[in-house]
Design a protein around this motif. Structure first.
Motif, short mmCIF file in Angstrom:
data_model
loop_
_atom_site.label_atom_id
_atom_site.label_comp_id
_atom_site.label_asym_id
_atom_site.label_seq_id
_atom_site.Cartn_x
_atom_site.Cartn_y
_atom_site.Cartn_z
N ILE A 15 0.88 -1.17 0.00
CA ILE A 15 0.00 0.00 0.00
C ILE A 15 0.91 1.22 0.00
O ILE A 15 1.52 1.55 1.01
N VAL A 75 -2.34 -0.44 -4.56
CA VAL A 75 -2.60 -1.51 -3.59
C VAL A 75 -2.42 -2.84 -4.30
O VAL A 75 -3.04 -3.08 -5.35
N TYR A 76 -1.56 -3.68 -3.74
CA TYR A 76 -1.37 -5.04 -4.27
C TYR A 76 -1.60 -6.04 -3.15
O TYR A 76 -0.99 -5.93 -2.07
N VAL A 123 -5.63 5.53 -9.00
CA VAL A 123 -5.69 4.43 -8.04
C VAL A 123 -5.61 3.12 -8.82
O VAL A 123 -6.39 2.88 -9.74
N ILE A 166 -5.52 -0.93 -8.09
CA ILE A 166 -5.72 -2.01 -7.13
C ILE A 166 -5.58 -3.33 -7.86
O ILE A 166 -6.30 -3.59 -8.84
N ALA A 206 -5.76 -7.32 -7.01
CA ALA A 206 -6.05 -8.42 -6.09
C ALA A 206 -5.66 -9.71 -6.80
O ALA A 206 -6.33 -10.14 -7.74
N LEU A 240 -10.25 -8.10 -0.66
CA LEU A 240 -9.93 -6.74 -0.24
C LEU A 240 -11.20 -5.90 -0.20
O LEU A 240 -12.04 -5.99 -1.10
N TYR A 278 -11.91 -1.85 -0.08
CA TYR A 278 -11.23 -0.57 -0.25
C TYR A 278 -12.28 0.54 -0.26
O TYR A 278 -13.33 0.42 -0.92
N SER A 309 -9.42 5.17 -11.69
CA SER A 309 -9.19 4.01 -10.82
C SER A 309 -9.27 2.75 -11.67
O SER A 309 -10.18 2.61 -12.51
N VAL A 362 -9.23 -1.44 -11.16
CA VAL A 362 -9.32 -2.55 -10.22
C VAL A 362 -9.17 -3.85 -11.00
O VAL A 362 -9.98 -4.15 -11.88
N VAL A 417 -13.16 -8.13 -4.60
CA VAL A 417 -12.87 -6.73 -4.24
C VAL A 417 -14.18 -6.00 -4.02
O VAL A 417 -15.07 -6.02 -4.88
N TYR A 438 -15.36 -2.16 -3.45
CA TYR A 438 -14.84 -0.81 -3.66
C TYR A 438 -15.95 0.18 -3.30
O TYR A 438 -16.98 0.25 -3.96
#
Length: 438
Positions: free
Chosen positions: A116, A160-161, A189, A191, A193, A199, A201, A220, A222, A230, A232
């Motif tokens: 993060i 974010v990983y 952003v 992300i 996963a 996750l 978020y 963003s 994802v 995820v 979100y």
């Protein structure tokens, strides 16, 4: 007067020089150079029923501004602390205008290999990982002029990983406080996963100024790989005067889920794009959006779930309330590609108008290129149901309070979907303020 987009001019040398002065990574600088090389030849996006030639997305974009940094949660501004569930949210990133202001990540996640970091640092610290997913499968650099401009001007955001089979129980939360009227936000952003990970978020955009004439250009991405999940959540509440482009995209692997719960409360002219690509078989996405418009806002919301994999499920729910002279366009698209057999595309778009000058337009679209599928839609635009008001008023409730209760009930399906109690409360307070204010 807003500049016509066809007159757009950018000083490419200056953009790259600034990036080098800030010590940005070779990866980001190369992406920015790619965007600058292509931007003049790209067209603007074409949201349905919205002409962008008078929207000023470019001319006021300012260099990065330095703002406060904080050494502890206690030092954070009260407006930011109010959005945090201090007892349960252990993983927090705060951005103050364009400055990475505070980061807290639990030792447990660090030990499991979770990353993060603000996006600019992450591109230097984890270049191979960021390069693999940054503006590749979600949003492309050359998708259109605003995507390229976003890449060139990128000045904040988060990476974010989550590694394979790591399940994060506590939400990851980002709060962006904008209180410099000269600061534009070009946040990205990203992300990722990985397989079998989970996750939650949540992000908040919050203004500390009454008005700004700058730009918001937020992207963003994802990426939920096979069997990843995820959630979100977001509440956007930026001041009047911005010109905004906000694009949130998702890509699913096999058996993956991406669920969106978005409270889009900005007081500016904004175009939104929320698209999820259901690539893997048996993947799904659930999108819930709530909107309140006021003043003379103009907003366009395009929501798409595109089915590529077999047995995929995509559901869209959008509820909006328009008051004063605000106008909104809800474009919902459920697209089932050839080969996406046994997929299910459903959508519902509803708009309440609280004044004679308010406008709402709900356009449900189903595009089906496969036989063995399920699909449906519902749409409505109208005023508060007089039967509901009559029922409540017959129980001794005033007309104003009855209207308030009906509106909260209308918007609550999205509010309840947000995963952090403090953020739910913020959204309810914003709805109350926007609906009841004069």
């Amino acid at each position: 007067m807003a500049t016509d987009v066809n007159e757009f001019v950018i000083n490419a040398d200056e953009v790259i020089a600034r990036a080098k002065e800030r010590g940005e990574s070779e990866l980001l600088i190369s992406k920015k150079q790619e965007a600058l090389d292509k931007i003049e030849s790209l067209e603007m996006p074409k949201p349905d029923k919205t002409k962008l030639n008078r929207w000023d997305f470019f001319t006021a974009a300012q260099p990065v501004t330095d703002s406060s940094v904080y050494g502890s949660l206690e030092e954070l501004p009260e407006a930011v602390r109010n959005l945090l569930d201090i007892e349960h949210t252990k993983n927090i990133y705060v951005q103050h205008n364009n400055t990475p202001a505070y980061l807290q990540v639990s030792d447990e996640l660090l030990d499991k290999g979770v990353i993060i970091e603000n996006i600019i640092e992450a591109s230097a610290n984890h270049p191979e990982l960021v390069e693999k997913y940054f503006m590749t499968d979600g949003v492309r650099v050359d998708e259109h002029k605003l995507a390229a401009f976003h890449t060139a001007m990128l000045n904040g955001g988060l990476f974010v990983y989550v590694p394979k089979n790591v399940q994060i129980e506590d939400p990851v939360q980002m709060v962006v406080l904008h209180d410099d009227e000269k600061a534009s936000l070009f946040n990205h952003v990203l992300i990722v996963a990985d397989e079998g990970s989970e996750l939650t978020y949540v992000e908040n955009y919050l203004s500390g100024v009454d008005k700004s004439e700058e730009q918001v250009n937020i992207v963003s991405e994802v990426i939920a790989k096979d069997n990843a999940k995820v959630k979100y959540g977001a509440v956007d509440f930026l001041a009047e005067g911005f010109t905004g482009y906000i694009n949130r995209r998702g890509v699913t692997g096999r058996d993956a889920d991406i669920d969106w719960a978005l409270g889009l409360m900005n007081d500016s002219h904004v175009i939104y794009d929320n698209t999820t690509y259901l690539i893997g078989d048996n993947s799904q996405s659930d999108l819930k959006i709530v909107v309140v418009g006021r003043g003379e806002q103009k907003m366009n919301f395009t929501s798409q779930i595109i089915h590529y994999g077999k047995d995929t499920n995509g559901h869209i729910l959008k509820h909006g309330v328009m008051k004063d002279a605000a106008s909104s366009i809800f474009n919902g698209v459920g697209l089932i590609k050839h080969g996406a057999t046994r997929s299910d595309a459903q959508q519902e778009s509803r708009v309440l108008m609280l004044s004679e000058k308010a406008r709402g337009d709900a356009n449900p679209i189903l595009l089906i290129d496969e036989d063995d599928v399920t699909a449906g839609h519902a749409a409505s635009v109208g005023r508060v149901d007089p039967i509901q008001l009559f029922y409540l008023m017959s129980r001794g409730i005033s007309q104003k309070e009855a209207e308030r209760l009906v509106i909260h009930g209308f918007l609550d399906p999205v509010v309840r979907a947000l995963p952090i109690e403090s953020v739910k409360n913020q959204l309810r307070e914003v709805i109350e303020m926007k609906v009841l204010s004069k």
